[in-house]
Design a protein around this motif. Sequence first.
Motif, PDB file in Angstrom:
ATOM      1  N   ARG A   1      14.679   2.301   0.824  1.00 45.70           N
ATOM      2  CA  ARG A   1      14.126   1.154   0.098  1.00 45.70           C
ATOM      3  C   ARG A   1      12.631   1.349  -0.173  1.00 45.70           C
ATOM      4  O   ARG A   1      12.124   0.924  -1.229  1.00 45.70           O
ATOM      5  N   ALA A   2      11.917   1.978   0.755  1.00 49.03           N
ATOM      6  CA  ALA A   2      10.491   2.230   0.540  1.00 49.03           C
ATOM      7  C   ALA A   2      10.278   3.152  -0.649  1.00 49.03           C
ATOM      8  O   ALA A   2       9.342   2.964  -1.441  1.00 49.03           O
ATOM      9  N   GLN A   3      11.148   4.156  -0.807  1.00 46.47           N
ATOM     10  CA  GLN A   3      11.038   5.050  -1.947  1.00 46.47           C
ATOM     11  C   GLN A   3      11.324   4.304  -3.249  1.00 46.47           C
ATOM     12  O   GLN A   3      10.698   4.567  -4.283  1.00 46.47           O
ATOM     13  N   LYS A   4      12.264   3.359  -3.204  1.00 45.64           N
ATOM     14  CA  LYS A   4      12.539   2.540  -4.393  1.00 45.64           C
ATOM     15  C   LYS A   4      11.319   1.706  -4.777  1.00 45.64           C
ATOM     16  O   LYS A   4      11.026   1.532  -5.970  1.00 45.64           O
ATOM     17  N   VAL A   5      10.617   1.180  -3.778  1.00 43.86           N
ATOM     18  CA  VAL A   5       9.397   0.407  -4.061  1.00 43.86           C
ATOM     19  C   VAL A   5       8.347   1.306  -4.706  1.00 43.86           C
ATOM     20  O   VAL A   5       7.679   0.908  -5.672  1.00 43.86           O
ATOM     21  N   LEU A   6       8.187   2.520  -4.185  1.00 44.74           N
ATOM     22  CA  LEU A   6       7.222   3.459  -4.770  1.00 44.74           C
ATOM     23  C   LEU A   6       7.585   3.793  -6.211  1.00 44.74           C
ATOM     24  O   LEU A   6       6.708   3.849  -7.087  1.00 44.74           O
TER      25      LEU A   6
ATOM     26  N   VAL B   1       9.890  -4.075   0.769  1.00 47.25           N
ATOM     27  CA  VAL B   1      11.074  -3.305   1.148  1.00 47.25           C
ATOM     28  C   VAL B   1      12.295  -4.205   1.271  1.00 47.25           C
ATOM     29  O   VAL B   1      13.422  -3.818   0.919  1.00 47.25           O
ATOM     30  N   SER B   2      12.107  -5.437   1.735  1.00 54.49           N
ATOM     31  CA  SER B   2      13.230  -6.359   1.946  1.00 54.49           C
ATOM     32  C   SER B   2      13.819  -6.880   0.638  1.00 54.49           C
ATOM     33  O   SER B   2      15.028  -7.123   0.545  1.00 54.49           O
ATOM     34  N   VAL B   3      12.973  -7.045  -0.385  1.00 52.56           N
ATOM     35  CA  VAL B   3      13.448  -7.685  -1.624  1.00 52.56           C
ATOM     36  C   VAL B   3      13.744  -6.687  -2.738  1.00 52.56           C
ATOM     37  O   VAL B   3      14.149  -7.097  -3.831  1.00 52.56           O
ATOM     38  N   ILE B   4      13.543  -5.385  -2.502  1.00 48.20           N
ATOM     39  CA  ILE B   4      13.638  -4.425  -3.591  1.00 48.20           C
ATOM     40  C   ILE B   4      15.032  -4.363  -4.206  1.00 48.20           C
ATOM     41  O   ILE B   4      15.179  -4.254  -5.434  1.00 48.20           O
ATOM     42  N   ASN B   5      16.091  -4.467  -3.389  1.00 46.93           N
ATOM     43  CA  ASN B   5      17.450  -4.359  -3.940  1.00 46.93           C
ATOM     44  C   ASN B   5      17.812  -5.533  -4.851  1.00 46.93           C
ATOM     45  O   ASN B   5      18.260  -5.319  -5.983  1.00 46.93           O
ATOM     46  N   PRO B   6      17.618  -6.795  -4.417  1.00 50.06           N
ATOM     47  CA  PRO B   6      17.940  -7.901  -5.338  1.00 50.06           C
ATOM     48  C   PRO B   6      17.047  -7.936  -6.573  1.00 50.06           C
ATOM     49  O   PRO B   6      17.495  -8.312  -7.660  1.00 50.06           O
ATOM     50  N   ILE B   7      15.778  -7.523  -6.421  1.00 51.61           N
ATOM     51  CA  ILE B   7      14.890  -7.585  -7.582  1.00 51.61           C
ATOM     52  C   ILE B   7      15.276  -6.530  -8.617  1.00 51.61           C
ATOM     53  O   ILE B   7      15.072  -6.729  -9.829  1.00 51.61           O
ATOM     54  N   GLN B   8      15.853  -5.406  -8.175  1.00 57.69           N
ATOM     55  CA  GLN B   8      16.310  -4.411  -9.136  1.00 57.69           C
ATOM     56  C   GLN B   8      17.485  -4.933  -9.960  1.00 57.69           C
ATOM     57  O   GLN B   8      17.611  -4.631 -11.150  1.00 57.69           O
ATOM     58  N   ILE B   9      18.339  -5.740  -9.344  1.00 55.30           N
ATOM     59  CA  ILE B   9      19.449  -6.366 -10.090  1.00 55.30           C
ATOM     60  C   ILE B   9      18.888  -7.328 -11.126  1.00 55.30           C
ATOM     61  O   ILE B   9      19.338  -7.364 -12.282  1.00 55.30           O
ATOM     62  N   PHE B  10      17.881  -8.106 -10.721  1.00 51.29           N
ATOM     63  CA  PHE B  10      17.260  -9.065 -11.644  1.00 51.29           C
ATOM     64  C   PHE B  10      16.603  -8.332 -12.819  1.00 51.29           C
ATOM     65  O   PHE B  10      16.692  -8.781 -13.969  1.00 51.29           O
ATOM     66  N   ILE B  11      15.948  -7.200 -12.553  1.00 49.11           N
ATOM     67  CA  ILE B  11      15.311  -6.427 -13.625  1.00 49.11           C
ATOM     68  C   ILE B  11      16.358  -5.918 -14.609  1.00 49.11           C
ATOM     69  O   ILE B  11      16.142  -5.937 -15.832  1.00 49.11           O
ATOM     70  N   THR B  12      17.493  -5.479 -14.095  1.00 47.23           N
ATOM     71  CA  THR B  12      18.571  -4.988 -14.965  1.00 47.23           C
ATOM     72  C   THR B  12      19.081  -6.092 -15.883  1.00 47.23           C
ATOM     73  O   THR B  12      19.335  -5.864 -17.080  1.00 47.23           O
TER      74      THR B  12
ATOM     75  N   ARG C   1       0.827  -1.198   0.000  1.00 41.91           N
ATOM     76  CA  ARG C   1       0.000   0.000   0.000  1.00 41.91           C
ATOM     77  C   ARG C   1       0.870   1.260   0.000  1.00 41.91           C
ATOM     78  O   ARG C   1       1.797   1.383   0.787  1.00 41.91           O
ATOM     79  N   LYS C   2       0.507   2.179  -0.891  1.00 40.03           N
ATOM     80  CA  LYS C   2       1.318   3.390  -1.058  1.00 40.03           C
ATOM     81  C   LYS C   2       1.348   4.239   0.200  1.00 40.03           C
ATOM     82  O   LYS C   2       2.352   4.889   0.488  1.00 40.03           O
ATOM     83  N   VAL C   3       0.231   4.255   0.933  1.00 40.48           N
ATOM     84  CA  VAL C   3       0.188   5.089   2.138  1.00 40.48           C
ATOM     85  C   VAL C   3       1.252   4.637   3.131  1.00 40.48           C
ATOM     86  O   VAL C   3       2.004   5.453   3.685  1.00 40.48           O
ATOM     87  N   LYS C   4       1.348   3.317   3.363  1.00 42.21           N
ATOM     88  CA  LYS C   4       2.342   2.809   4.305  1.00 42.21           C
ATOM     89  C   LYS C   4       3.756   2.998   3.784  1.00 42.21           C
ATOM     90  O   LYS C   4       4.683   3.301   4.546  1.00 42.21           O
ATOM     91  N   LEU C   5       3.942   2.809   2.474  1.00 39.04           N
ATOM     92  CA  LEU C   5       5.271   3.005   1.894  1.00 39.04           C
ATOM     93  C   LEU C   5       5.717   4.457   2.008  1.00 39.04           C
ATOM     94  O   LEU C   5       6.899   4.741   2.277  1.00 39.04           O
TER      95      LEU C   5
END
Length: 440
Positions: free
Chosen positions: A45-50, A136-147, A31-35
Motif C-alpha cells: 500500500r505504501a508503494q501505491k501511495v508513492l 496507507v489505510s485509505v489508498i485502496n478505496p480511494i483508487q476505486i473512487f478515482i476509477t 513524506r516520501k522518506v517514510k513511505l
Amino acid sequence: MSLFQNIVIIVILIAGAGFLSLTEIALAGARKVKLKILAESGDERAQKVLDLQAQSADFFAASQIGLNAVAILGGILGEAAFRPYFVTLIAGFYTGPWTETISFALSFTLVTSLFILFADLMPKRLAMIAPEKIAVSVINPIQIFITVCKPLAWIINAIANLLFRLFKVNTIRDDNITFADISAVMDAGAQAGVLQKQEHHFIENVFELEERNVPSSMTTRENVVYFTLKEPEDSIRQKLAEFPYSKYLVCNDNIDQVIGYVDAKDILVRILNNQKFTQLNESTIRTVLTIPDSLTLSELLDRFRSTKEKFAVVINEYALVVGVITLSDIMITVMGDWVTPLDEELQIIKRDNNSWLIEGSTPIEDMKHALEIDEMPDDDNYETLAGFMMFQLRKIPRPADTVIFGGYKFEVVDVDHFKIDQLLVTRLLERPEEPTIIEE
C-alpha cells in the motif's frame, strides 16, 4: 422526504466529504522518506501511495469533483430540510416580508457550519497528525473512487493542463532534499529531544566537511616539526621528547623539499633496543601523501580511504608546503568542542559571557561555532581569523587595530613579526549592519 431522512442523507454526505478531505491532506502530506521505508519493508500500500503522489492529477481532480458535488447536494438538501422549521421558529418572534430570507440564511449557515466542522476542519487536522499511516489505510478505496471519476477527471485535467501551458506554469514538483531541509529536520529533532545536543553538533560538523577546506584544520607550516636527512641523533631525540607526535616529515634541507615521513614508533623501537642510527634511511622513511590546499575535508577523507593513509602534507599552487594534516585533525573537526587534542593549546579562551581571547590562526569555522556567528563577509578569501582581519583592514595589522562586524568587536592584541598572535573579541550591544574598521 421526512426530516429524519434528510438528516440521514446529510450525515452520509458529510461523512463522504470528510473522508475525501482526510484523504486529500494525508496523501499530500505523506513524506516520501517514510513511505519508502514502509514500501521496502514489504507494505504494498505504501508503494501505491508513492505511485499516486507521482501521478496525483487524477486524484486531485476526482477529489474536487466529489467534494464540490457533495457540498452542493448537501446545501440543496439542507436548505430544503431545515428552512420550513426555521420559518416556524421565527414566526413565534417575527412575521413579515423578511421571514423567508432569515430562514434561508439560518438554514444555510447551519448546513455550512456542519460541513466546515465535520467535513473539512476536523478531518484535515486529523490527517496532519499521522499522514503516512492514514494515506496507507485509505489508498485502496480511494483508487476505486478515482476509477469511477476518471472520465470526468480526464476532461477537467485536460482543461487545467491547457491553462497551465497557456500561462507557462511549471507543475513539476521538486522533491530534491537540500541541506537546509536536513538541517531543519535535525533542529526539529533536537528540540523534540530525539537528538541529543552532542549528536546534533556532530551531524552539523559532518555536513561542514563538504564546505571546509583542508587549511582550516591542518597544522600550519610554522608549527610543523620535521627532520632532515642529516639530522643528528641528539636532535631527533630532543624533538621526539619535546614534540611527542606520531609522525614527522622528513625533508632534504628545508621543509619545501619533502622526501617522506617517519613513524615515531619505528624510531622509538630502535632507541628502546639501544640501536644506534647515524641518520634516517630508506628503511624508516615512508612515502607521504601529498595533497593540494584546495581540497575539501570531505575530499581528503576519500583520499585517506583510497590510499589507506592517515597523514598528508599540504602544498599550495607554488609547490610550497603550507602544512600537514592527519585523520585525527578531521575527527577533531567533527567532534568540535567535545574533544580537545592533548598536544595543542586552546585557541579560543572565553573570558566571560561577552569576551574571548582568540589566536589569529584559529579557523574561521571554529570561531563561528564558538561565537554563534552564521556568516562572515567574503569568507572565500581567507581561512583564519588573522586572514579575516587582514582582508578587512587591507594591510598588515598592528596592535589595537579593530574591526566591528555582526555585533562583535575584533581587536588585535599581539603581533609577532607581522603575524597576528592573539585577538580580543567582544560582544557589542548594538549590531552595525556593515563591517566597521578602526585603525590605530
